[in-house]
Design a protein around this motif. Structure first.
Motif: not given
Length: 152
Positions: A68, A70-71, A108-110
């Motif tokens: 994963t 994360t942002e 995350d999409k960012s």
């Protein structure tokens, strides 16, 4: 190569050992002009909006390994927080060093594309080539989020 006539050689021809570079320069200038015109034509930026994938999801393994991002660009393997330097170690532990294990990446999409590729390169360098990308299903992404205040 050429030949010169000299007045003192009694009509004998002597070889000219100088290279005539004028034709070479002419050819190079023509090629330079061709490449100067052709190069901008071969690099065209076309804006593209990628479509949503609607393919059926493959069968999920019983114990998947998730990475994963994360942002905040923090990494974790499963529930264990890790760093880029320890990523290959933690993935090796999670997969029991089985290089044919499919690894799923959730980002995350960012997250910048370069960061995503950095993680992919670490996995590839360690021999993990089966990588799956995790995303939301089109129907789930369009559905409104449940209201936590409402009573079921």
């Amino acid at each position: 190569m050429g030949a010169r006539l000299r007045g003192d050689d009694d009509g004998d021809l002597s070889e000219n050992s100088e290279i005539n570079v004028t034709p070479f320069i002419d050819v190079m200038l023509v090629l330079l002009i061709i490449f100067m015109i052709a190069a901008p034509l071969s690099t065209v930026d076309i804006p593209v909006e990628l479509p949503v994938a609607v393919a059926e999801a493959p069968d999920r393994p019983s114990d998947p390994v998730f990475i994963t991002i994360t942002e905040e660009l923090d990494l974790s393997v499963g529930e264990t927080s890790t760093t880029h330097d320890r990523l290959f170690i933690d993935v090796g532990i999670a997969t029991r060093q089985k290089r044919d294990t499919r690894i799923f990446i959730r980002a995350d999409k960012s997250v910048p594309y370069g960061e995503f590729i950095r993680v992919m390169n670490i996995l590839r360098a360690d021999g993990f080539l089966k990588v799956g990308l995790v995303g939301l299903d089109e129907n789930v992404a369009d559905a409104p989020a449940p209201d936590p205040q409402s009573d079921p």
